[in-house]
Design a protein around this motif. Sequence first.
Motif, PDB file in Angstrom:
ATOM      1  N   ARG A 305       1.434  37.421 -41.351  1.00  0.00           N
ATOM      2  CA  ARG A 305       1.375  36.854 -40.003  1.00  0.00           C
ATOM      3  C   ARG A 305       2.554  37.332 -39.157  1.00  0.00           C
ATOM      4  NH1 ARG A 305      -1.263  34.243 -35.667  1.00  0.00           N
ATOM      5  NH2 ARG A 305       0.385  33.265 -34.450  1.00  0.00           N
ATOM      6  N   ASP A 372       6.542  34.181 -41.057  1.00  0.00           N
ATOM      7  CA  ASP A 372       6.262  33.116 -40.091  1.00  0.00           C
ATOM      8  C   ASP A 372       5.982  31.835 -40.873  1.00  0.00           C
ATOM      9  OD1 ASP A 372       5.552  31.541 -37.969  1.00  0.00           O
ATOM     10  OD2 ASP A 372       4.274  33.039 -37.010  1.00  0.00           O
ATOM     11  N   TRP A 375       4.426  28.803 -38.968  1.00  0.00           N
ATOM     12  CA  TRP A 375       2.975  28.952 -38.791  1.00  0.00           C
ATOM     13  C   TRP A 375       2.246  28.544 -40.065  1.00  0.00           C
ATOM     14  CZ3 TRP A 375      -0.488  32.267 -41.330  1.00  0.00           C
ATOM     15  CH2 TRP A 375      -1.767  32.339 -40.770  1.00  0.00           C
ATOM     16  N   GLU A 379      -0.345  25.523 -40.293  1.00  0.00           N
ATOM     17  CA  GLU A 379      -1.730  25.796 -40.687  1.00  0.00           C
ATOM     18  C   GLU A 379      -2.159  24.965 -41.891  1.00  0.00           C
ATOM     19  OE1 GLU A 379      -4.231  28.044 -39.268  1.00  0.00           O
ATOM     20  OE2 GLU A 379      -2.813  27.465 -37.683  1.00  0.00           O
TER      21      GLU A 379
END
Length: 407
Positions: A305, A372, A375, A379
């Motif tokens: 990512r 990341d 993130w 998620e």
Amino acid sequence: MTLRQIKPGNRGFLYLNSHPEGCAAVVDDLWQRTPARTAPALAGGDGGTDGAGPVALIIGSSAGYGLAATVAALRTHGMRGLGIAFEAPETERRTASAGWYRTARTAELAGPDADFAFLNADAFSAEAKERALDHLAARYGRVDHLVYSVAAPRRTDPVTGEVHHSALKPLGSAYRAKTLQFDGDTPFVGSLELQPADDAERDATVQVMGGADWELWIDALTARGLVRDGFHTVALSYVGSELTAPVYRAGTIGAAKQHLEDTARRLHRDLAPLGGQAHTVVAGAAVTQASTAIPSIALYTGLLRAVLGDGFRSPAEQATDLWQQLTGAAPLRLDREQRIRLDEWELDEQVQAAVHERWAAATTDTLTGLADTEWVRTEVGRLYGWHVPGTDYTAPVRTSVPWPTGI
């Protein structure tokens, strides 16, 4: 109406409770990211006498790629059919499962005019097959598409009654897996020593995650004459990077995926006289409830990512691409092994070179500059309806959400 104030109750990637409003908001976002239908639905394989859309059976419709495929089928193609998932209702101690809430919201967004039902049942069981096929036969007659996207830790063989448990292990030799972990909200790089699977563990994993159940579904459909001319079935799979191969593609899961691909070739041959096709679909990386259980995958995905940024293709984008190919709006992109590929963006040589470089340099001290991690953490929370912007987690919420009217 009973309102409850709930907390995630999580330890790392494992969440005990799901937030119904957060789960609904996640589906809302998925719906908006999926192209809306702009043309009349495609007719069924035999041309259809009523001009209605094709009929899809989606097994594993409440999570991950199966959910994305369901949303795309409904929103983009106006498909009719049935989604099957195995989700837990609310209890006194816990909320319903995240997939329960996601399914309820998917049905709401599809609207009362959608000719699509949802069955809550163990797809591995003979009973689920019988109920699903009875519904399909009575309602539609024949089926155009079957999408198989099931991830489960165990499977009961419907013939022998034997319970098989999957094992996430390497094959041949031990492997020290590099992992992404969290101490509260602080990420760090850990490691996990994985001992090699024995033959029994490998074979059990193949029984759970290979093509055995997919083949039973196709056999049941064809035995009852429910396969329409032009029928196309696909099963979701993954290849991934060399970095994760020891615990994935070269491990017990890889043995199961190889069995899935062998099954696809056999089904393709058997369906050819009926005008049908069967393929596995190699999807790209994603944060799913299944992938977070596999050592190294979360770290790899966070690095990927960071390399790709917005070039990281979501399940919504991949599902849209897949249905374009399945409906004939775009040609099938098949590799030499006759697999549909949706992962070119992930396995691009330059992308993988950058991820390899970051993987080698990743330590707890360097992690936040290479991956990341925020993130990934977000998620994972979103899988259960947490960390969703606009959701008030301090307010009491209705957790008793009914399953959609189905069969």
